[in-house]
Design an enzyme around this catalytic site. Structure first.
Site, PDB file in Angstrom:
ATOM      1  N   ASP A  10       2.715   0.461  -1.520  1.00 41.21           N
ATOM      2  CA  ASP A  10       3.967   0.450  -0.777  1.00 41.21           C
ATOM      3  C   ASP A  10       3.899   1.364   0.436  1.00 41.21           C
ATOM      4  O   ASP A  10       2.861   1.959   0.740  1.00 41.21           O
ATOM      5  CB  ASP A  10       5.117   0.853  -1.700  1.00 41.21           C
ATOM      6  N   GLU A  13       2.602   4.764  -0.075  1.00 47.09           N
ATOM      7  CA  GLU A  13       1.224   4.806  -0.586  1.00 47.09           C
ATOM      8  C   GLU A  13       1.161   5.336  -2.014  1.00 47.09           C
ATOM      9  O   GLU A  13       0.247   6.066  -2.387  1.00 47.09           O
ATOM     10  CB  GLU A  13       0.338   5.645   0.340  1.00 47.09           C
TER      11      GLU A  13
END
Length: 421
Positions: A10, A13
């Site tokens: 995402d 991270e």
């Protein structure tokens, strides 16, 4: 295009799954890719075939009440996450209507999501305590965040404002706003008597709501101003209870988020990316993919790095001595120290701060000083304090001071300060 429907990390991270921000960005990228190909006399068949399916998948993030930021993952989170607001800002199209399919800023679903996200932070941060719904608060990444103990971020607080400024732009351009059962709770925060319906820009309801929503958006910017040091240097986060700067200092995206929010407030908007011709959702989603004309590179040897030489004079030093000159009148038995948010300055410990010398102190020039060496380009906060003869500690008033050390080999410097009263 071959892997768009595979899981990935995402925006933060952290989560390996399907991310709203990523999917929204993929859809816009494919639409713009097809447009660019057309402009240069080419055709991106993969862009044209996959964009509608990416948009179809994007609808999966809406759970009926708000946007679940990450799906296809079981991490125990609610899914309430600022990456949803950032995703809407990234795919904002000033030529678009309030389209739910692309989650435009003025869409019913994004407004409902904005309220759920903001309300999720009202009770978990000390600095938000007692602030009612419909009033701006500091916004973090997601309520379950534990990074640096989980705090508000400047980028997310600015994003909460920017999305509302974008929505105001869209309503003003359309000449109306529509309240539905999905967005009703959002609007009721600003006008409890409002009901579902379409309100033209000439109506008193439209005027009341847009004025209140702009004030709400300005409130998020005021939160940033409140917790921004007087020098204007802002970091990644600010403490959930005290508002003090935390994590990465002078972070570029914190500044950028503030500036883009200001632009949005001033109706400085980006160019259209073609949302109006790419907002139709297919009747059914198909997990397809498309292969592009990828060619394996033949030159796989990275070119050598250029040879560097030392600056003139052969300097190789990586530390910079900084002398702190403090002007402060003291009494017999008092001693002055400096401490800060880095280990070189004892990490805010008043039991091991750096002692200043009074060897040059006179009644006409009450000078205390100390020289400390720091790694080049280090940024830090610091403050002075006195230790009385009784052992009690007295801090200077005012906010934390900020300092950025010069580049390597820039030479010794002196920082002149006066005690903050």
């Amino acid at each position: 295009m071959a892997n768009w429907n595979q899981t990935s990390f995402d925006l933060w991270e952290e989560v390996d799954g399907s991310s709203f921000f990523t999917t929204a960005a993929q859809h816009r990228a494919l639409v713009e890719g097809a447009s660019f190909a057309s402009q240069i006399g080419q055709t991106c068949s993969g862009c044209l075939s996959q964009a509608p399916q990416v948009l179809c998948f994007l609808q999966s993030y809406w759970n009926g009440q708000y946007i679940t930021a990450n799906i296809n993952v079981n991490n125990g989170r609610t899914g309430k996450d600022a990456n949803t607001v950032l995703g809407s800002i990234h795919t904002f199209d000033p030529s678009a209507g309030c389209d739910d399919s692309t989650f435009q800023p003025c869409s019913d679903k994004m407004l409902a999501n904005h309220k759920v996200l903001a309300d999720a932070f009202r009770s978990i941060y000390g600095i938000n305590s007692g602030i009612p719904e419909g009033s701006a608060v500091a916004i973090g990444r997601y309520p379950e965040d534990v990074y640096y103990n989980g705090n508000p971020w400047y980028i997310n607080t600015a994003a909460a404002a920017e999305l509302l400024y974008d929505a105001l732009y869209q309503w003003n351009k359309l000449g109306s706003m529509t309240v539905t059962s999905t967005s009703l709770a959002f609007f009721k925060d600003f006008m409890p008597s409002v009901t579902a319906g379409t309100y033209q820009s000439s109506s008193s309801t439209y005027s009341t709501l847009t004025t209140a929503i702009k004030t709400y958006a300005d409130g998020f910017m005021s939160v940033i101003e409140k917790y921004m040091p007087s020098g204007g240097l802002i970091s990644e986060q600010f403490d959930r209870n005290s508002g003090a700067q935390l994590s990465a200092v002078q972070l570029t995206w914190s500044y950028a988020a503030f500036l883009t929010a200001v632009n949005a407030r001033n109706n400085v908007v980006p160019a259209s990316w073609g949302e109006s011709s790419a907002s139709s959702v297919p009747g059914s989603c198909v997990a397809t993919s498309a292969s592009g004309p990828y060619v394996t590179p033949t030159n796989t040897v990275f070119p050598g790095m250029p040879t560097t030489t030392s600056p003139s004079g052969g300097c190789t030093s990586t530390t910079i001595p900084v002398t702190f000159d403090l002007t402060e009148t003291t009494t017999y038995g008092e001693n002055v120290f400096i401490t800060g948010n880095i280990s070189t300055l004892s990490s805010w410990s008043t039991s091991s701060g750096v002692a200043l010398s009074a060897s040059q102190y006179t009644s006409s020039n009450p000078l205390w000083f100390a020289t400390v060496s720091f790694p080049a380009s280090t940024a830090f906060e610091y403050k002075y304090y006195k230790v009385e003869s009784s052992g009690s500690v007295v801090w200077e008033n005012g906010g934390n001071r900020l300092y950025v050390v010069g580049q390597a080999c820039s030479g010794a410097v002196t920082q002149k300060d006066s005690w903050q009263t």
